[in-house]
Write a protein that holds these residues in place. Structure first.
Motif, short mmCIF file in Angstrom:
data_model
loop_
_atom_site.label_atom_id
_atom_site.label_comp_id
_atom_site.label_asym_id
_atom_site.label_seq_id
_atom_site.Cartn_x
_atom_site.Cartn_y
_atom_site.Cartn_z
N UNK A 126 89.41 26.10 95.40
CA UNK A 126 88.73 24.86 95.01
C UNK A 126 89.51 24.13 93.93
N UNK A 127 90.03 24.87 92.96
CA UNK A 127 90.77 24.26 91.86
C UNK A 127 92.02 23.56 92.35
N UNK A 128 92.64 24.09 93.43
CA UNK A 128 93.86 23.51 93.96
C UNK A 128 93.60 22.55 95.11
N UNK A 129 92.35 22.48 95.57
CA UNK A 129 91.97 21.52 96.61
C UNK A 129 92.52 21.81 97.98
N UNK A 130 92.79 23.09 98.27
CA UNK A 130 93.26 23.44 99.61
C UNK A 130 93.05 24.93 99.85
N UNK A 162 79.99 31.53 108.16
CA UNK A 162 81.13 30.65 108.39
C UNK A 162 80.66 29.22 108.61
N UNK A 163 79.66 29.04 109.44
CA UNK A 163 79.18 27.69 109.75
C UNK A 163 78.58 27.02 108.51
N UNK A 164 77.84 27.77 107.73
CA UNK A 164 77.21 27.20 106.53
C UNK A 164 78.25 26.90 105.45
N UNK A 165 79.16 27.84 105.22
CA UNK A 165 80.17 27.66 104.18
C UNK A 165 81.11 26.51 104.52
N UNK A 166 81.41 26.34 105.80
CA UNK A 166 82.27 25.23 106.21
C UNK A 166 81.66 23.90 105.82
N UNK A 167 80.36 23.75 105.98
CA UNK A 167 79.69 22.51 105.60
C UNK A 167 79.70 22.32 104.08
N UNK A 168 79.49 23.41 103.36
CA UNK A 168 79.47 23.34 101.91
C UNK A 168 80.83 22.93 101.35
N UNK A 171 84.40 18.77 102.10
CA UNK A 171 85.19 17.75 101.40
C UNK A 171 86.14 18.36 100.37
N UNK A 172 86.33 19.67 100.42
CA UNK A 172 87.10 20.36 99.38
C UNK A 172 88.55 20.58 99.74
N UNK A 173 88.93 20.32 100.99
CA UNK A 173 90.27 20.66 101.44
C UNK A 173 90.38 22.08 101.96
N UNK A 174 89.24 22.77 102.04
CA UNK A 174 89.20 24.16 102.50
C UNK A 174 88.46 24.21 103.84
N UNK A 175 89.05 24.87 104.82
CA UNK A 175 88.37 25.06 106.09
C UNK A 175 87.93 26.51 106.23
N UNK A 176 86.86 26.70 106.98
CA UNK A 176 86.29 28.04 107.18
C UNK A 176 85.97 28.19 108.66
N UNK A 177 86.57 29.15 109.30
CA UNK A 177 86.36 29.36 110.73
C UNK A 177 86.26 30.85 111.04
N UNK A 178 85.76 31.14 112.23
CA UNK A 178 85.72 32.50 112.73
C UNK A 178 86.48 32.58 114.04
N UNK A 179 87.18 33.67 114.22
CA UNK A 179 87.79 34.01 115.50
C UNK A 179 86.98 35.17 116.07
N UNK A 180 86.58 35.04 117.33
CA UNK A 180 85.67 36.02 117.92
C UNK A 180 86.34 36.69 119.12
N UNK A 181 87.07 37.78 118.88
CA UNK A 181 87.73 38.47 120.00
C UNK A 181 86.72 39.21 120.88
N UNK A 182 87.06 39.29 122.15
CA UNK A 182 86.36 40.21 123.02
C UNK A 182 86.91 41.60 122.79
N UNK A 183 86.71 42.50 123.74
CA UNK A 183 87.22 43.86 123.59
C UNK A 183 88.74 43.81 123.49
N UNK A 184 89.26 44.32 122.37
CA UNK A 184 90.67 44.19 122.03
C UNK A 184 91.31 45.56 121.90
#
Length: 253
Positions: A126-130, A162-168, A171-184
């Motif tokens: 947050x301090x660095x904006x990315x 992930x979905x909630x934090x991404x919205x929060x 506007x911060x320059x930070x993205x939040x996502x999930x990768x959902x593998x099947x059986x790996x």
């Protein structure tokens, strides 16, 4: 990855094997400085020795104090720009035999592991904006599977966070996502195959086929395929991608 991304510092939890190891290697090849975090120092040091990462941090992601201490040491080298929250565990049991302790174990590692590591690195991001946060969840976070109710519940919690934090942080320059593998094809899956063999008396090939059939491509996902998706999400070109749960599962979802 851009020039900025290539100068980034990535922290990969559960980095000693499987998807974590493959992700560390992909990020390292792309030019990032990579620190792998986990409980098994020997496994982590082997990843560094193989040239797939640069530094090691030892902590149990379920232990907030340990994560906080490790994060301070990691950031002293270079602030963390990319967090890949990959550490996880899976236990199977019928719901009637899934006691509170099993549910707590699954929640502590799979969900609170993300909570603890994200809270540790977010102030600096947050301090660095990315920043980029990528949680390795599971198709179990998008649908149900029989006999893994505790694991599926924990992974659903990861996707919700992930979905909630991404919205929060939109506007911060930070993205939040999930990768959902099947059986790996990882050690975690090997343990599941062993459990199926023990409980059903099936052969290894039969147990493997039982898991692979969930994938319309009739195969296991590879760790490298998951890592490539994580790498993309960590790049500048994915700056508009946030709050997503991306299935890497051959069309299962």
């Amino acid at each position: 990855m851009s020039e900025q991304s290539r100068s980034s510092h990535a922290l990969v939890t559960g980095g000693g094997s499987g998807i974590g190891r493959a992700t560390a290697a992909a990020l390292s090849r792309a030019g990032a400085t990579v620190t792998v975090l986990g409980r098994n120092r020997a496994a982590l040091e082997e990843v560094v020795a193989a040239g797939f990462a640069h530094f090691v941090a030892v902590a149990d992601v379920a232990d907030q104090a340990a994560v906080d201490a490790a994060a301070i040491a990691v950031a002293a080298r270079q602030p963390v720009d990319l967090l890949v929250a990959n550490a996880g565990a899976a236990e199977s049991a019928p719901f009637a035999k899934s006691d509170a302790a099993l549910f707590r174990r699954m929640i502590d590692v799979n969900f609170f592991g993300l909570v603890h590591t994200a809270q540790a690195v977010l102030p600096s991001m947050k301090a660095r904006g990315r920043g980029r946060i990528v949680a390795v969840a599971s198709t179990a976070g998008l649908k149900g599977y029989a006999y893994v109710s505790a694991y599926a519940a924990a992974k659903h919690a990861v996707v919700g966070l992930v979905r909630s934090l991404a919205l929060e942080l939109a506007t911060s320059g930070i993205t939040v996502n999930a990768v959902c593998p099947g059986f790996t094809d990882t050690n975690l899956l090997t343990a599941s195959i062993d459990t199926i063999m023990r409980k059903t008396k099936r052969s290894r090939d039969e147990a493997l086929a039982e898991l692979a059939k969930h994938n319309p491509q009739r195969r296991l996902v590879t760790p490298a395929e998951v890592a490539d998706t994580v790498l993309w999400l960590c790049g500048d070109g994915a700056g508009a991608i946030t709050g997503q749960a991306i299935a890497v599962a051959g069309g299962e979802i």
